[in-house]
Design an enzyme around this catalytic site. Structure first.
Site, PDB file in Angstrom:
ATOM      1  N   TYR A 132       0.861  -1.192   0.000  1.00 25.12           N
ATOM      2  CA  TYR A 132       0.000   0.000   0.000  1.00 25.12           C
ATOM      3  C   TYR A 132       0.891   1.234   0.000  1.00 25.12           C
ATOM      4  CZ  TYR A 132      -3.568   3.292   1.822  1.00 25.12           C
ATOM      5  OH  TYR A 132      -4.417   4.355   2.029  1.00 25.12           O
ATOM      6  N   LYS A 160      -1.960  -1.451  -3.627  1.00 27.53           N
ATOM      7  CA  LYS A 160      -2.938  -0.370  -3.598  1.00 27.53           C
ATOM      8  C   LYS A 160      -2.149   0.910  -3.812  1.00 27.53           C
ATOM      9  CE  LYS A 160      -6.128   2.142  -0.553  1.00 27.53           C
ATOM     10  NZ  LYS A 160      -6.754   2.206   0.796  1.00 27.53           N
TER      11      LYS A 160
END
Length: 291
Positions: A132, A160
């Protein structure tokens, strides 16, 4: 591969405690609305203010409530590598499909430090890992080159991306391969992100508009970009309003407007959104025809 609309779940609180009944109902709403996976215990879930015991319990409740209907990508990030590994191991034991691991925040490791962090986790984690990248919150930014090195490790399956740099989608696709799962971390960029090779969004807005968010992602996946654009136009004011104050304050306010049992309560240092932010959320909910 994880695809489609994946809500980054809020964590409801009432009188300072985790509201399990409301959370379970929220999980059901997300799945019934067409969400393809769920992410508990991330930034939107206020993981920074949870104890380790609360973190693990919320994660386990989410997995239990899904009843295998959709995969759970558990938030497992920390700026302590061993704590992150402990989260990954607990997530695996509870039945999570993967762990979402944010870049270490505050201590600002070098690119070599980031590689060492994720390669250690990849070597020891019992479940796959999604990286992420959210520089605005962590003050760290993983380079395309470091990401490419990590993508060669079998346990690192995707990311992400909330960097806000849309051109990176193409650069990362070329560096990591088309099978490396790229999920947008910005609802307002999801249309362009998918057009450039992304396969979905870990979404804040999906908490409030799960069906519209799922329909939007389905339209993108089916190359119905005119339909996706129409849905983006309907959702865009909401994407913006939900970040008009410190997240997830506006999201919880929106949910309290939609559901009488949902408390907008936050944990300090977060406080309720401003009146201006509330007005923006109300207008956006109306624009999206949710109220």
């Amino acid at each position: 591969m994880f695809t489609g609309s994946i809500p980054a779940l809020v964590t409801p609180f009432r009188n300072g405690k985790f509201d399990e009944v409301v959370f379970r109902a929220h999980v059901d709403r997300m799945i019934e609305g067409g969400s393809s996976a769920l992410v508990p215990c991330g930034t939107t879930g206020e993981s920074a203010t949870m104890t380790i015991e609360e973190h693990n319990y919320v994660m386990a409740v989410c997995i239990d409530q899904t009843k295998g209907r959709v995969p759970v990508i558990a938030g497992c990030g920390s700026n302590d590598t061993k704590v992150s590994l402990a989260h990954l191991r607990h997530a695996a034991k509870a039945g999570a499909a993967a762990g979402l691991v944010v870049l270490p925040y505050y201590n600002k490791p070098s690119q070599e430090g980031l590689y060492a962090h994720y390669s250690y986790l990849a070597e020891n984690s019992p479940i796959p890992i999604l990286i992420y990248n959210v520089p605005g919150r962590t003050s760290s930014d993983i380079s395309v080159e470091t990401l490419a090195r990590l993508s060669r490790l079998p346990a690192i399956v995707g990311m992400k991306d909330a960097s806000g740099h849309i051109a990176r989608v193409s650069a990362q696709r070329l560096a990591c391969g088309s099978d490396f799962c790229q999920l947008s971390g910005n609802d307002d960029m999801a249309l362009a992100f998918n057009a450039m090779g992304g396969v979905g969004c870990i979404s804040v807005t999906a908490n409030v508009a799960p069906k519209l968010s799922a329909d939007f992602q389905k339209a993108c996946a089916e190359n119905r970009y005119q339909d996706a654009l129409a849905l983006q136009d309907r959702l865009y004011p909401l994407h913006s309003a939900l970040f008009s104050d410190s997240s997830p304050a506006p999201v919880k306010y929106a949910l309290s407007r939609l559901y009488s049992d949902f408390s907008p309560e936050l944990r300090l240092p977060l406080v309720q959104p401003s009146d201006h932010s509330k007005a923006l959320v109300d207008a956006a909910l109306s624009h999206a025809r949710l109220i």
